[in-house]
Design an enzyme around this catalytic site. Structure first.
Site, mmCIF file in Angstrom:
data_model
loop_
_atom_site.group_PDB
_atom_site.id
_atom_site.type_symbol
_atom_site.label_atom_id
_atom_site.label_comp_id
_atom_site.label_asym_id
_atom_site.label_seq_id
_atom_site.Cartn_x
_atom_site.Cartn_y
_atom_site.Cartn_z
ATOM 1 N N ASP A 71 74.445 92.854 -3.055
ATOM 2 C CA ASP A 71 73.249 93.119 -3.861
ATOM 3 C C ASP A 71 72.640 94.363 -3.194
ATOM 4 O OD1 ASP A 71 71.547 91.609 -6.090
ATOM 5 O OD2 ASP A 71 70.091 92.403 -4.688
ATOM 6 N N LYS A 121 71.408 82.613 -4.125
ATOM 7 C CA LYS A 121 71.084 83.987 -3.683
ATOM 8 C C LYS A 121 70.721 83.934 -2.211
ATOM 9 C CE LYS A 121 70.481 88.202 -5.303
ATOM 10 N NZ LYS A 121 71.089 88.820 -6.497
#
Ligand code: GLU
Length: 446
Positions: free
Chosen positions: A164, A124
């Site tokens: 995201d 991430k």
């Protein structure tokens, strides 16, 4: 595995990372019995090893705003676990982003990606860049500066970022362009790309579609159906948009949705062009949903409140971590909610999850229910490798099959003696097994 000792060590090592500790605690508490029944995991210290990211890259992002002033942001990429495939996970641009946020999300992603059945490790990244009020030129210059640094650490076979919160098709485009400019190669290094240059059909809708497919699995398990179910959402981003589209198609009724400034209640249902308008509002860039009620007379706006106070059968948080707390959970329970499906990552606080499970509400954790987004990213990677594109129908069918398999795997590992399904436990055990077994097979590498 000694749960108490592991948690104490983890707290001592990560004293200022409450989100990471919350995510790790939830996993440890639900896998402890399974790990103790299978001694090979302790022998190879798998739990201790899985708790430590393989690498954390932290960098400075310097760019010039429209006034000619120099701005400095922080950039991150957490490469958490590569046992089953290249690191894979989104980039989040939001003012709340810290190393803690990135670590918790990368940890969750490893389990989520394992559940998808596709070969993807967990990672991430992101930045504390806040795009509210920024011009397109500013966003582009930021994305270019961010990618100038990030490109040193990623690659189509090593680490494949995606979107995201705060990173959609526009930002992916700017970052892809910069990667191409620096490296001189057109490869599948990012997913969520535009259709004309390597993207996949259904990717924008996938997280929302996937969450609704997961909900269908839960309903089927209870011999219940989706038709006529009243639903509350949060988020106003592409996840809520995809969920609203699929819910309408399958005959459920979205009556409420919240954003940063309050929520919209629409007893006529949020359908058709109202769903399209959710996108036009561009809440990630503007931070307001109030104009929705001005445009549609059937909609009422409740300033500063959350949509969880509305009487619904299903609640689907689609915004950000810990957006649904214990008080919200108790209100939902008092109003007879039957299912809470996390489309956001760790959308509910630990106390909220406990309250929902105690009340025997069907609760699906994000790492299972929102895996449709990254799963479709995995399908985008497959198409890039083959240099072919699948039709929307093909991608949607594959997505549906993946969500059904994730659901069934959660049931397999999460069904209790009383018949209640602990989806949190099921998802954590099922996600753990694949990564843990791959780590054992590959020797002491990480
Ligand atoms: N950000 C999404 C997630 O939380 C998608 C990641 C991806 O497509 O790589 O899973």
């Amino acid at each position: 595995m000694d749960l108490k000792k592991l948690m104490a060590d983890l707290e001592a090592k990560n004293p200022s990372q409450p989100l990471y500790l919350q995510a790790a605690k939830e996993v440890l508490e639900t896998i402890v019995d399974f790990v103790n029944e299978n001694p090979q995991y302790d022998k190879y210290a798998i739990v201790e090893r899985i708790l430590e990211p393989e690498r954390i890259v932290k960098f400075k992002v310097t760019w010039v705003d429209d006034k000619g002033q120099i701005q400095v942001n922080r950039g991150f990429r957490v490469q958490h676990n590569m046992a089953i495939g290249p690191y894979k996970g989104g980039l989040r641009f939001h003012k709340s982003v810290t190393e803690d946020t990135m670590k918790f999300l990368a940890f969750e992603q490893t389990f989520k990606n394992s559940l998808t059945t596709l070969p993807m490790g967990g990672g991430k990244g992101g930045s504390d860049f806040d795009q509210t009020g920024k011009s397109e030129g500013e966003v582009m210059r930021f994305c270019q500066a961010f990618m100038t640094e990030l490109q040193k650490y990623i690659g189509a076979e090593t680490d494949v970022p995606a979107g995201d919160i705060g990173v959609g098709a526009r930002e992916i485009g700017f970052m892809y362009g910069q990667y191409k400019r620096i490296r001189g190669e057109h490869v599948g290094v990012l997913t969520g790309k535009g259709l004309e240059w390597g993207g996949s059909l259904i990717r924008p809708e996938a997280t929302g579609f996937g969450a609704v497919y997961f909900l269908e699995g839960m309903l089927k398990e209870n011999k219940d159906g989706i038709k006529g179910k009243r639903v509350a959402l949060s988020g106003f981003g592409n996840v809520a948009w995809g969920a609203a589209l699929k819910l309408e198609e399958l005959g459920a009724k979205v009556v409420a949705i919240s954003g940063p400034d309050g929520y919209i209640l629409d007893e006529d249902g949020i359908t058709g062009d109202k769903i399209a308008y959710m996108n036009d509002l561009n809440v990630t860039r503007n931070n307001v949903v109030a104009p929705f009620a001005k445009k549609y007379p059937s909609a009422k706006f409740f300033a500063g409140k959350k949509s969880w106070e509305v009487k619904v059968d299903v609640a689907i948080p689609c915004a950000i971590q810990n957006e649904l707390d214990e008080k919200d959970a108790k209100t939902l329970i008092a109003n007879g909610v039957k299912y809470v499906v996390e489309a956001s990552n760790m959308g509910c606080t630990a106390e909220a999850v406990t309250a929902l499970q105690k009340a025997k509400v069907g609760f699906a954790p994000g790492k299972a229910a929102n895996a449709g987004g990254v799963a479709t990213s995995g399908l985008e990677m497959s198409q890039n490798s083959m240099k072919l594109s699948w039709s929307a129908k093909e991608v949607d069918e594959k997505l549906n099959a993946i969500m059904t398999s994730i659901h069934d795997n959660c049931v397999k590992h999460g069904k209790g003696k009383d018949g209640y399904i602990n989806y949190v436990k099921g998802a954590n055990i099922a996600g753990f097994i694949k990564v843990a077994d791959a780590m054992i097979a590959q020797g002491i590498a990480y």
